[in-house]
Design a protein around this motif. Structure first.
Motif, short mmCIF file in Angstrom:
data_model
loop_
_atom_site.label_atom_id
_atom_site.label_comp_id
_atom_site.label_asym_id
_atom_site.label_seq_id
_atom_site.Cartn_x
_atom_site.Cartn_y
_atom_site.Cartn_z
N UNK A 1 0.85 -1.20 0.00
CA UNK A 1 0.00 0.00 0.00
C UNK A 1 0.88 1.24 0.00
N UNK A 2 0.26 2.37 -0.30
CA UNK A 2 0.96 3.65 -0.30
C UNK A 2 0.18 4.64 0.55
N UNK A 3 0.90 5.51 1.22
CA UNK A 3 0.32 6.52 2.12
C UNK A 3 0.78 7.90 1.66
N UNK A 4 -0.02 8.63 0.87
CA UNK A 4 0.38 9.96 0.41
C UNK A 4 0.07 11.02 1.47
N UNK A 5 1.11 11.63 2.01
CA UNK A 5 0.95 12.54 3.14
C UNK A 5 0.56 13.94 2.69
N UNK A 6 0.00 14.67 3.66
CA UNK A 6 -0.37 16.09 3.53
C UNK A 6 -1.50 16.33 2.55
N UNK A 7 -2.45 15.40 2.53
CA UNK A 7 -3.68 15.58 1.76
C UNK A 7 -4.37 16.89 2.12
N UNK A 8 -4.19 17.35 3.36
CA UNK A 8 -4.86 18.55 3.85
C UNK A 8 -4.02 19.82 3.66
N UNK A 9 -3.09 19.83 2.72
CA UNK A 9 -2.23 21.00 2.55
C UNK A 9 -3.01 22.27 2.21
N UNK A 10 -4.19 22.12 1.63
CA UNK A 10 -5.00 23.30 1.31
C UNK A 10 -5.29 24.13 2.56
N UNK A 11 -5.36 23.48 3.71
CA UNK A 11 -5.62 24.20 4.95
C UNK A 11 -4.46 25.06 5.41
N UNK A 12 -3.29 24.87 4.82
CA UNK A 12 -2.10 25.66 5.17
C UNK A 12 -1.69 26.58 4.02
N UNK B 1 -3.29 0.89 -10.36
CA UNK B 1 -2.67 0.32 -11.55
C UNK B 1 -1.48 -0.56 -11.18
N UNK B 2 -0.75 -0.14 -10.12
CA UNK B 2 0.42 -0.88 -9.66
C UNK B 2 0.07 -2.01 -8.70
N UNK B 3 -1.22 -2.21 -8.44
CA UNK B 3 -1.62 -3.28 -7.52
C UNK B 3 -1.50 -2.91 -6.06
N UNK B 4 -1.42 -1.60 -5.76
CA UNK B 4 -1.28 -1.13 -4.38
C UNK B 4 -2.60 -0.58 -3.87
N UNK B 5 -2.87 -0.82 -2.59
CA UNK B 5 -3.94 -0.10 -1.90
C UNK B 5 -3.42 1.30 -1.58
N UNK B 6 -4.33 2.22 -1.30
CA UNK B 6 -3.92 3.59 -0.98
C UNK B 6 -4.71 4.09 0.22
N UNK B 7 -4.01 4.70 1.17
CA UNK B 7 -4.64 5.15 2.40
C UNK B 7 -4.89 6.65 2.43
N UNK B 8 -6.03 7.04 2.95
CA UNK B 8 -6.31 8.46 3.19
C UNK B 8 -5.58 8.89 4.44
N UNK B 9 -4.72 9.89 4.32
CA UNK B 9 -3.96 10.39 5.46
C UNK B 9 -4.64 11.64 6.01
#
Length: 298
Positions: free
Chosen positions: A174-185, A208-216
Motif C-alpha cells: 500500500x501507499x500513504x500519500x501525506x499532507x492531503x490537507x495542505x490546502x488548509x495551510x 494500476x500498480x496493484x497497491x492499496x492507498x490510504x487516506x492520510x
C-alpha cells in the motif's frame, strides 16, 4: 506526376524537419534528476529507482488487516516487535519481510532537503504567495506543492508516479500519500477540490500498480473517499481530536492510527482498541536507539 524544382526543394525541407522532430521526441531531459522518494528519511533528489517493474494493472490491491498490531516507522526502519502485522515505512526504506507494508510518500508538500531540487527543476510547481515567496508548512518547514490547476497536477503526477511505482517494485502492499490537507495551510491559494483531484490521480496509479492507498488525515474529505479511490485510512491523533469514530465508520474499521501524546493514546485505546489499529509513537517517529524513541500499544 511531374515535379518542379521548387516542389522538390519543399519536399526536402519537410523531410529534414520531420527527421529533426523525431530525433528530439526521444529526449531524456531531467531523467536523472527526478527524485524517486519523498519520505522523511529519503530527501536526496536523484535517487535511482528500483529496477524491478511493478504490475501494470490486473493485480487486485490487498487491504490491510483490520485491528492488527502495527508500527509507524516513517522516521527510520527497525525490526518490528513480535505480534506486529502492519508497518508503515518511508519509500526510501525496504518493506519488512512477511508483514503488510505501507509506503510513505510526501505527496502534497516537498521535503525540506529537496527544496533546491524543486527550485532548479520545477520552480513553478512550488506554491507561492502574491509576493513570490514559497508557502510553507511552518510546523515542518516544508514548501507546499502547487496542485491548483489541471496542468500542474498532471506535471506533478509525472514526478510522483515513479515514487509509487518504486513502492510496488520493492514489494510494499500500500501507499500513504501525506499532507492531503495542505490546502488548509495554503492561505486560500489551494482548494479542497484541488487536492481531491490530485489524490485521485495518485489513487489511479496506485491501483494500476496493484497497491492499496490510504487516506492520510482530513476527516472533512471522508465523504469523498470512495470517489477519490482511497481504500483505508492512516489517522494521526484521532484519539486526541475525537475523530476515530469518523474514520472507523467510513472505512469499516480499516484504520491505522498513530497517537503522539499519552492523553490521545489513552482516549483512542479506551474507545477503539477492539476496532482499529492504534500505536503510541514519539513525535519524530524516531528509530531506536534514539533517546526520543517511544512506542506503546493498547
Amino acid at each position: 506526376m511531374r515535379t518542379t524544382a521548387a516542389t522538390r526543394i519543399v519536399a526536402l525541407a519537410l523531410t529534414l524537419l520531420l527527421t529533426a522532430a523525431c530525433s528530439s521526441s526521444g529526449s531524456d531531459e531531467d531523467e536523472d534528476n527526478t527524485p524517486t522518494a519523498q519520505g522523511p528519511t529519503s530527501t536526496t533528489p536523484g535517487t535511482a529507482a528500483p529496477t524491478a517493474q511493478p504490475p501494470a494493472g490486473g493485480a487486485e490491491p490487498v487491504l490491510p488487516p483490520i485491528g492488527a498490531q502495527w508500527d509507524y516507522q516513517i522516521g527510520g526502519a527497525y525490526q518490528p516487535a513480535a505480534g506486529v502485522r502492519i508497518v508503515s515505512r518511508d519509500s526510501g526504506a525496504d518493506p519488512a519481510a512477511g508483514l503488510y507494508n505501507i509506503c510513505y510518500i510526501n505527496a502534497f508538500q516537498a521535503q525540506p532537503g529537496s527544496t533546491a531540487w524543486w527550485q532548479s527543476n520545477h520552480p513553478d510547481l512550488l506554491l507561492r504567495d502574491s509576493s513570490g515567496a514559497l508557502v510553507l508548512d511552518k510546523d515542518w518547514h516544508e514548501p507546499l506543492l502547487d496542485v491548483s490547476t489541471d496542468a500542474k497536477r498532471d506535471r506533478l503526477a509525472q514526478v510522483e508516479y515513479p515514487w509509487i511505482d518504486g513502492c510496488a517494485a520493492k514489494g510494499f502492499q500500500a501507499v500513504e500519500p501525506d499532507n492531503l490537507d495542505s490546502y488548509g495551510r495554503s492561505g486560500g491559494l489551494l482548494k479542497p477540490a484541488d487536492n481531491i483531484a490530485f489524490a485521485s490521480l495518485l489513487a489511479q496509479r496506485a491501483h494500476r500498480d496493484g497497491l492499496a492507498i490510504g487516506q492520510k488525515n482530513a476527516t472533512e474529505l471522508l465523504d469523498r473517499h470512495q470517489a477519490i479511490g482511497f481504500d483505508f485510512a492512516v489517522a494521526e491523533q484521532c484519539g486526541a481530536t475525537d475523530e476515530c469514530d469518523q474514520y472507523a465508520s467510513a472505512y469499516g474499521n480499516r484504520v491505522v492510527d498513530v497517537e503522539y501524546d499519552d492523553a490521545g493514546f489513552a482516549s483512542a485505546c479506551k474507545s477503539f482498541a477492539s476496532r482499529i489499529s492504534i500505536i503510541r509513537r514519539d513525535h519524530d517517529v524516531s528509530a531506536p536507539p534514539n533517546g526520543r524513541y517511544a512506542r506503546r500499544t493498547c
